[in-house]
Design a protein around this motif. Structure first.
Motif, PDB file in Angstrom:
ATOM      1  N   ARG A 106     -10.340 -31.750 -50.626  1.00  0.00           N
ATOM      2  CA  ARG A 106     -10.633 -32.803 -49.643  1.00  0.00           C
ATOM      3  C   ARG A 106      -9.338 -33.386 -49.072  1.00  0.00           C
ATOM      4  O   ARG A 106      -9.245 -33.640 -47.880  1.00  0.00           O
ATOM      5  N   ARG A 107      -8.356 -33.559 -49.900  1.00  0.00           N
ATOM      6  CA  ARG A 107      -7.076 -34.100 -49.427  1.00  0.00           C
ATOM      7  C   ARG A 107      -6.395 -33.100 -48.496  1.00  0.00           C
ATOM      8  O   ARG A 107      -5.841 -33.488 -47.457  1.00  0.00           O
ATOM      9  N   ALA A 108      -6.462 -31.812 -48.835  1.00  0.00           N
ATOM     10  CA  ALA A 108      -5.868 -30.782 -47.977  1.00  0.00           C
ATOM     11  C   ALA A 108      -6.593 -30.702 -46.637  1.00  0.00           C
ATOM     12  O   ALA A 108      -5.959 -30.555 -45.588  1.00  0.00           O
ATOM     13  N   VAL A 141      -7.883 -45.300 -48.139  1.00  0.00           N
ATOM     14  CA  VAL A 141      -8.251 -44.169 -48.997  1.00  0.00           C
ATOM     15  C   VAL A 141      -7.577 -44.327 -50.363  1.00  0.00           C
ATOM     16  O   VAL A 141      -8.194 -44.098 -51.407  1.00  0.00           O
ATOM     17  N   ALA A 142      -6.331 -44.747 -50.359  1.00  0.00           N
ATOM     18  CA  ALA A 142      -5.590 -44.954 -51.612  1.00  0.00           C
ATOM     19  C   ALA A 142      -6.261 -46.011 -52.478  1.00  0.00           C
ATOM     20  O   ALA A 142      -6.331 -45.872 -53.703  1.00  0.00           O
ATOM     21  N   ALA A 143      -6.774 -47.063 -51.870  1.00  0.00           N
ATOM     22  CA  ALA A 143      -7.424 -48.126 -52.644  1.00  0.00           C
ATOM     23  C   ALA A 143      -8.661 -47.588 -53.355  1.00  0.00           C
ATOM     24  O   ALA A 143      -8.928 -47.941 -54.513  1.00  0.00           O
ATOM     25  N   TRP A 144      -9.413 -46.730 -52.686  1.00  0.00           N
ATOM     26  CA  TRP A 144     -10.578 -46.124 -53.326  1.00  0.00           C
ATOM     27  C   TRP A 144     -10.144 -45.221 -54.475  1.00  0.00           C
ATOM     28  O   TRP A 144     -10.780 -45.189 -55.528  1.00  0.00           O
ATOM     29  N   GLU A 145      -9.048 -44.489 -54.284  1.00  0.00           N
ATOM     30  CA  GLU A 145      -8.568 -43.647 -55.379  1.00  0.00           C
ATOM     31  C   GLU A 145      -8.097 -44.505 -56.559  1.00  0.00           C
ATOM     32  O   GLU A 145      -8.384 -44.181 -57.709  1.00  0.00           O
ATOM     33  N   ARG A 146      -7.390 -45.578 -56.278  1.00  0.00           N
ATOM     34  CA  ARG A 146      -6.941 -46.463 -57.357  1.00  0.00           C
ATOM     35  C   ARG A 146      -8.135 -47.091 -58.075  1.00  0.00           C
ATOM     36  O   ARG A 146      -8.173 -47.166 -59.306  1.00  0.00           O
ATOM     37  N   ARG A 147      -9.092 -47.559 -57.283  1.00  0.00           N
ATOM     38  CA  ARG A 147     -10.260 -48.221 -57.864  1.00  0.00           C
ATOM     39  C   ARG A 147     -10.946 -47.313 -58.871  1.00  0.00           C
ATOM     40  O   ARG A 147     -11.239 -47.719 -59.993  1.00  0.00           O
ATOM     41  N   TYR A 148     -11.194 -46.078 -58.478  1.00  0.00           N
ATOM     42  CA  TYR A 148     -11.960 -45.200 -59.352  1.00  0.00           C
ATOM     43  C   TYR A 148     -11.094 -44.458 -60.353  1.00  0.00           C
ATOM     44  O   TYR A 148     -11.590 -44.037 -61.400  1.00  0.00           O
ATOM     45  N   GLY A 149      -9.804 -44.356 -60.114  1.00  0.00           N
ATOM     46  CA  GLY A 149      -8.901 -43.874 -61.144  1.00  0.00           C
ATOM     47  C   GLY A 149      -8.923 -44.810 -62.338  1.00  0.00           C
ATOM     48  O   GLY A 149      -8.883 -44.384 -63.493  1.00  0.00           O
ATOM     49  N   GLY A 180     -21.002 -38.876 -60.533  1.00  0.00           N
ATOM     50  CA  GLY A 180     -21.582 -40.144 -60.105  1.00  0.00           C
ATOM     51  C   GLY A 180     -21.109 -40.592 -58.738  1.00  0.00           C
ATOM     52  O   GLY A 180     -20.198 -40.033 -58.139  1.00  0.00           O
ATOM     53  N   TRP A 181     -21.754 -41.650 -58.251  1.00  0.00           N
ATOM     54  CA  TRP A 181     -21.466 -42.174 -56.913  1.00  0.00           C
ATOM     55  C   TRP A 181     -20.003 -42.538 -56.766  1.00  0.00           C
ATOM     56  O   TRP A 181     -19.373 -42.248 -55.763  1.00  0.00           O
ATOM     57  N   ASP A 182     -19.436 -43.177 -57.794  1.00  0.00           N
ATOM     58  CA  ASP A 182     -18.072 -43.683 -57.686  1.00  0.00           C
ATOM     59  C   ASP A 182     -17.077 -42.589 -57.325  1.00  0.00           C
ATOM     60  O   ASP A 182     -16.342 -42.694 -56.344  1.00  0.00           O
ATOM     61  N   LEU A 183     -17.043 -41.544 -58.119  1.00  0.00           N
ATOM     62  CA  LEU A 183     -16.055 -40.500 -57.888  1.00  0.00           C
ATOM     63  C   LEU A 183     -16.444 -39.600 -56.723  1.00  0.00           C
ATOM     64  O   LEU A 183     -15.578 -39.033 -56.061  1.00  0.00           O
ATOM     65  N   SER A 184     -17.737 -39.493 -56.438  1.00  0.00           N
ATOM     66  CA  SER A 184     -18.158 -38.768 -55.228  1.00  0.00           C
ATOM     67  C   SER A 184     -17.705 -39.511 -53.979  1.00  0.00           C
ATOM     68  O   SER A 184     -17.365 -38.899 -52.972  1.00  0.00           O
ATOM     69  N   ALA A 185     -17.708 -40.846 -54.060  1.00  0.00           N
ATOM     70  CA  ALA A 185     -17.263 -41.650 -52.914  1.00  0.00           C
ATOM     71  C   ALA A 185     -15.793 -41.391 -52.595  1.00  0.00           C
ATOM     72  O   ALA A 185     -15.400 -41.389 -51.433  1.00  0.00           O
ATOM     73  N   TYR A 222     -12.339 -38.989 -47.783  1.00  0.00           N
ATOM     74  CA  TYR A 222     -11.431 -38.202 -46.951  1.00  0.00           C
ATOM     75  C   TYR A 222     -12.150 -37.724 -45.690  1.00  0.00           C
ATOM     76  O   TYR A 222     -11.613 -37.813 -44.586  1.00  0.00           O
ATOM     77  N   ARG A 223     -13.363 -37.214 -45.839  1.00  0.00           N
ATOM     78  CA  ARG A 223     -14.108 -36.726 -44.669  1.00  0.00           C
ATOM     79  C   ARG A 223     -14.517 -37.884 -43.760  1.00  0.00           C
ATOM     80  O   ARG A 223     -14.459 -37.775 -42.537  1.00  0.00           O
TER      81      ARG A 223
END
Length: 160
Positions: A13-15, A51-59, A125-130, A135-136
């Protein structure tokens, strides 16, 4: 989904997002591009830190690290992130985009290959799918702003 499948999808997705930036003539290396409004009234840098905030949140959900101080409701979370990062400098946007991604990858990579037995379905789950779909979603915003059609569903071949 197991750990390695999730990490593969995340890389894909990132690529794909990077390919959209390239298609639009945008580069993370050019400060002017990161300051440019590219959709939704946001600059490219603001999209990246979102996008980074979502990655941090779910990381942090995965790792168990302290949660971000933003509200848990996703819309209020988005609003708080935008308020915090509005007008972000290109250097800070680049750094946050890279650092948050590394944090998420490290958190997921630390799981056993099957995921977390104490939290079945965590990687589906929803969190990591989000995180994956974000990215899309942001690629669509950028493409529509540029007058281009949205990308097809991102399935199948993995982009390197």
């Amino acid at each position: 989904m197991d750990r390695d499948a999730y990490l593969l999808k995340l890389r894909d997705r990132r690529a794909r997002f990077t390919l959209v930036l390239t298609e639009l003539g945008l580069s993370l290396d050019r400060d002017a591009d990161l300051k440019r409004q590219v959709g939704g009234g946001w600059t490219l840098g603001e999209h990246l830190v979102h996008v980074a905030a979502w990655e941090r949140r779910y990381g942090r959900v995965v790792s168990g690290a302290p949660k971000l101080l933003h509200p848990s409701n996703w819309q209020k979370f988005n609003d708080a992130v935008y308020a915090e990062w509005r007008g972000v400098s290109p250097t800070r946007a680049r750094t946050e985009y890279a650092d948050a991604h590394r944090e998420l990858v490290a958190a997921v990579a630390a799981l056993s290959p099957e995921g977390d037995p104490a939290r079945p379905g965590l990687l589906d789950g929803w969190d990591l799918s989000a995180v994956l779909s974000h990215y899309r979603e942001h690629a669509k915003i950028l493409l529509l702003n540029a007058g281009k059609p949205k990308p097809p569903v991102w399935r199948g071949r993995v982009v390197e």
